[in-house]
Enzyme design. Structure first.
Site, PDB file in Angstrom:
ATOM      1  N   ARG A  57      29.819  64.499  41.261  1.00 12.32           N
ATOM      2  CA  ARG A  57      30.959  65.221  41.852  1.00 12.32           C
ATOM      3  C   ARG A  57      32.180  64.312  41.833  1.00 12.32           C
ATOM      4  O   ARG A  57      33.285  64.736  41.518  1.00 12.32           O
ATOM      5  CB  ARG A  57      30.644  65.699  43.271  1.00 12.32           C
ATOM      6  CG  ARG A  57      31.882  66.205  43.996  1.00 12.32           C
ATOM      7  CD  ARG A  57      31.625  67.038  45.249  1.00 12.32           C
ATOM      8  NE  ARG A  57      30.505  66.585  46.038  1.00 12.32           N
ATOM      9  CZ  ARG A  57      30.466  65.456  46.776  1.00 12.32           C
ATOM     10  NH1 ARG A  57      31.537  64.663  46.814  1.00 12.32           N
ATOM     11  NH2 ARG A  57      29.395  65.131  47.451  1.00 12.32           N
ATOM     12  N   TYR A 110      50.372  85.626  38.142  1.00  8.70           N
ATOM     13  CA  TYR A 110      49.018  86.013  37.733  1.00  8.70           C
ATOM     14  C   TYR A 110      48.322  86.624  38.956  1.00  8.70           C
ATOM     15  O   TYR A 110      48.411  86.085  40.061  1.00  8.70           O
ATOM     16  CB  TYR A 110      48.278  84.759  37.253  1.00  8.70           C
ATOM     17  CG  TYR A 110      46.809  84.971  37.029  1.00  8.70           C
ATOM     18  CD1 TYR A 110      46.355  85.755  35.976  1.00  8.70           C
ATOM     19  CD2 TYR A 110      45.867  84.402  37.873  1.00  8.70           C
ATOM     20  CE1 TYR A 110      45.003  85.957  35.779  1.00  8.70           C
ATOM     21  CE2 TYR A 110      44.511  84.592  37.678  1.00  8.70           C
ATOM     22  CZ  TYR A 110      44.086  85.384  36.626  1.00  8.70           C
ATOM     23  OH  TYR A 110      42.749  85.586  36.440  1.00  8.70           O
ATOM     24  N   ASP A 183      52.491  76.475  36.487  1.00  4.08           N
ATOM     25  CA  ASP A 183      51.281  76.977  35.835  1.00  4.08           C
ATOM     26  C   ASP A 183      51.617  77.108  34.351  1.00  4.08           C
ATOM     27  O   ASP A 183      52.380  77.986  33.945  1.00  4.08           O
ATOM     28  CB  ASP A 183      50.894  78.328  36.454  1.00  4.08           C
ATOM     29  CG  ASP A 183      49.621  78.907  35.834  1.00  4.08           C
ATOM     30  OD1 ASP A 183      49.306  78.578  34.677  1.00  4.08           O
ATOM     31  OD2 ASP A 183      48.961  79.721  36.516  1.00  4.08           O
ATOM     32  N   LYS A 208      41.798  79.511  29.008  1.00  3.36           N
ATOM     33  CA  LYS A 208      42.659  80.231  28.081  1.00  3.36           C
ATOM     34  C   LYS A 208      42.918  79.382  26.838  1.00  3.36           C
ATOM     35  O   LYS A 208      41.990  79.054  26.133  1.00  3.36           O
ATOM     36  CB  LYS A 208      43.942  80.650  28.816  1.00  3.36           C
ATOM     37  CG  LYS A 208      43.690  81.222  30.233  1.00  3.36           C
ATOM     38  CD  LYS A 208      42.927  82.529  30.256  1.00  3.36           C
ATOM     39  CE  LYS A 208      42.464  82.969  31.643  1.00  3.36           C
ATOM     40  NZ  LYS A 208      43.490  83.015  32.670  1.00  3.36           N
TER      41      LYS A 208
HETATM   42  C1  LIG Z   1      43.529  83.005  34.120  1.00  2.81           C
HETATM   43  C2  LIG Z   1      44.702  82.440  34.803  1.00  2.81           C
HETATM   44  C3  LIG Z   1      44.585  81.728  36.009  1.00  2.81           C
HETATM   45  C4  LIG Z   1      43.256  81.565  36.728  1.00  2.81           C
HETATM   46  O1  LIG Z   1      42.363  80.805  36.007  1.00  2.81           O
HETATM   47  P1  LIG Z   1      40.749  80.998  36.058  1.00  2.81           P
HETATM   48  O2  LIG Z   1      40.271  79.997  35.076  1.00  2.81           O
HETATM   49  O3  LIG Z   1      40.461  82.411  35.687  1.00  2.81           O
HETATM   50  O4  LIG Z   1      40.350  80.713  37.471  1.00  2.81           O
HETATM   51  C5  LIG Z   1      45.727  81.180  36.559  1.00  2.81           C
HETATM   52  N1  LIG Z   1      46.931  81.344  35.990  1.00  2.81           N
HETATM   53  C6  LIG Z   1      47.099  82.030  34.857  1.00  2.81           C
HETATM   54  C7  LIG Z   1      48.464  82.172  34.271  1.00  2.81           C
HETATM   55  C8  LIG Z   1      46.004  82.607  34.221  1.00  2.81           C
HETATM   56  O5  LIG Z   1      46.184  83.312  33.091  1.00  2.81           O
END
Ligand SMILES: *Cc1c(COP(=O)(O)O)cnc(C)c1O
Length: 398
Positions: A57, A110, A183, A208
Site C-alpha cells: 500500500r 464530469y 483534470d 482514458k
Molecule cells: C472518467 C473521468 C473521471 C473519473 O475517472 P475514473 O477512472 O472513472 O474514476 C474523471 N474526470 C474525467 C474528465 C473523466 O473522463
C-alpha cells in the site's frame, strides 16, 4: 544511461514516455518493469528496507515506475497512482480541504466528479459552487475569499469541450490563496501540461487516454511542489486507494505510446469534424479546433492539438440523438473514452445522467464521440450510415 533528471528536463516527450520512471532491472536487465505481485518485502534486519519498500500500500516497484513516468510527462515534482480517477480526486480533496472549506468546480464537470462533490464531499462539510471554466469573471465571482481552497477545472470539459485559460485561472486561484487543480484527462499530458502553466496539481483518469486501451481503470495525481507532494503522499498511504501492480503495469505500457496514439486520435477527429460540419442532420459540431469554437484561441495557446473528443448536436432532438447512438457499428455504444477503439454515447442518458435536473444538465440532442485510431474512412462511413438510417427511422416514427 540517461538519468531521471535528464528525462525530466532534457528529453523529448516520447523519450520520457518510453524511459522515465524505470531503469532496466539491476539483476536481470529486464527492460520492462516486472509486475511485482507482492504485498510485503523481506527486511535486512529490523527496518533494513531494500529500496525503501516495506508494504505494497505504501509502495510497490511497478507502481513507482508508473508514478515516475507520469510525473515526468506532466513535468511535475511527484506522481501518485490510484485505483481510479475518482479515488485520485477524493485523495486530493482530503489532502487539501477541511470541513468548512469551499471549492469552485466546472459547471459542466464530469458527472462522477460532480457527484463526488455534491453527494460525498458535501456530507463531510466541503461545499462547492459550479462556474463555467471558460468565463474567468464567473470563476472569480464564485470564489469565496478565505474559504475557497481549490479552484478545480477541466479543460477541455466533458462533454461540452469548453476551454479554461489555465494561466489566467492559476493567477486567479493564487490571488485568492487557493490551489488550481486541473483534470487533464481529456487532453492527456501529450497535448497539454497544466503544471507548466501554473497549476498546482493535475488529476487524471488514466482509464482514458493514458491507459489508452480500455483494459484498465486507474487514476493519477501529479503535483508541482514538494510540500503538496508530501501531503498527497501521506494521504495516498493513509487512505489506501492505490493502483495495484498489474493495473500500474498496464497503464505504464499504455503511456509509452501516448504520443503516437494522440496524434492519430487528433488526425481522425479532425477528419470526423470536417465530415459532420457538412451533414444536413447535424445542428452543431463542438470541437476546440474549430475557429468558431469560443475557446479556440486559448486552446491554441495551451494545447499542442485539440484532442480526440468530438461532441455534436443533431437536428430532430433527443429521439434522433438516441437513434444515431444505436445505429453505429464501428463506433461502439459505451461510456468511457480515450481508448484505441471509437466510442459513441448519449451524455444526457449515460455519462451525465447523474446531473439531470441540475444546473449541470447537458442538451438532450447531444452526442459525444471518442474518436479512436481505426481507419478514418471506416469511421466516417459508419457515421454516414448511422446518420442516414436515423433520419429515416425518426421520419417513420414521426
Ligand atoms: C472518467 C473521468 C473521471 C473519473 O475517472 P475514473 O477512472 O472513472 O474514476 C474523471 N474526470 C474525467 C474528465 C473523466 O473522463
Amino acid at each position: 544511461m540517461v538519468s531521471e533528471q535528464q528525462h525530466r528536463h532534457k528529453s523529448g516527450f516520447e523519450t520520457r514516455a518510453i524511459h522515465a520512471g524505470y531503469e532496466p532491472d539491476a539483476m536481470t536487465g529486464s527492460v520492462i518493469p516486472p509486475i511485482y505481485a507482492t504485498s510485503t518485502y523481506k527486511q535486512d534486519g529490523v527496518g533494513g528496507l531494500r529500496g525503501g519498500y516495506e508494504y505494497s500500500r505504501s509502495g510497490n516497484p511497478t507502481r513507482t515506475a508508473l508514478e515516475g513516468n507520469i510525473a515526468a510527462l506532466e513535468e511535475g515534482e511527484r506522481g501518485f497512482a490510484f485505483a481510479s480517477g475518482l479515488a485520485a480526486e477524493d485523495t486530493l480533496i482530503r489532502s487539501v480541504c477541511r470541513p468548512g472549506d469551499h471549492v469552485v468546480i466546472p459547471d459542466d464537470a464530469y458527472g462522477g466528479t460532480y457527484r463526488l462533490f455534491d453527494k460525498v464531499e458535501r456530507a463531510w462539510g466541503i461545499v462547492h459552487s459550479p462556474a463555467p471554466v471558460s468565463d474567468i469573471d464567473a470563476v472569480r465571482a464564485a470564489i469565496r475569499p478565505g474559504e475557497t481552497k481549490v479552484v478545480w477545472v477541466e479543460t477541455p470539459t466533458n462533454p461540452l469541450l469548453n476551454i479554461g485559460d489555465i494561466e489566467a485561472l492559476a493567477a486567479l486561484a493564487h490571488d485568492a490563496g487557493a490551489l488550481l487543480v486541473v483534470d487533464n484527462t481529456f487532453a492527456s499530458p501529450y497535448l497539454q501540461q497544466p503544471l507548466t502553466l501554473g497549476a498546482d496539481a493535475v488529476v487524471h483518469s488514466t482509464t482514458k487516454y493514458c491507459g489508452g486501451h480500455s483494459d484498465v481503470v486507474g487514476g493519477a495525481l501529479v503535483v508541482r511542489d514538494l510540500d503538496l507532494a508530501e501531503r498527497v503522499g501521506y494521504h495516498q498511504n493513509a487512505i489506501g486507494a492505490v493502483a495495484g501492480p498489474f493495473d500500474a503495469w498496464l497503464t505504464l505500457r499504455g503511456l509509452k505510446t501516448l504520443g503516437v496514439r494522440m496524434d492519430r486520435h487528433c488526425d481522425n477527429a479532425e477528419r470526423v469534424v470536417d465530415y459532420l460540419l457538412d451533414h444536413e442532420a447535424v445542428e452543431q459540431v463542438i470541437y476546440p479546433g474549430l475557429e468558431s469554437h469560443p475557446g479556440h484561441a486559448v486552446a491554441s495557446r495551451q494545447m499542442k492539438r485539440y484532442g480526440g473528443m468530438v461532441s455534436f448536436r443533431v437536428v430532430g432532438g433527443v429521439d434522433q440523438a438516441l437513434a444515431v447512438c444505436e445505429q453505429t457499428e464501428v463506433f461502439t455504444l459505451g461510456e468511457s473514452l480515450g481508448g484505441v477503439e471509437s466510442l459513441i454515447e448519449h451524455p444526457g442518458r449515460m455519462t451525465h445522467a447523474s446531473v439531470a435536473g441540475t444546473d449541470l444538465e447537458v442538451p438532450a440532442d447531444l452526442i459525444r464521440l471518442s474518436v479512436g485510431i481505426e481507419t478514418v474512412d471506416d469511421l466516417i462511413a459508419d457515421l454516414d450510415q448511422a446518420l442516414g438510417r436515423s433520419l429515416s427511422a425518426v421520419a417513420r416514427r414521426g
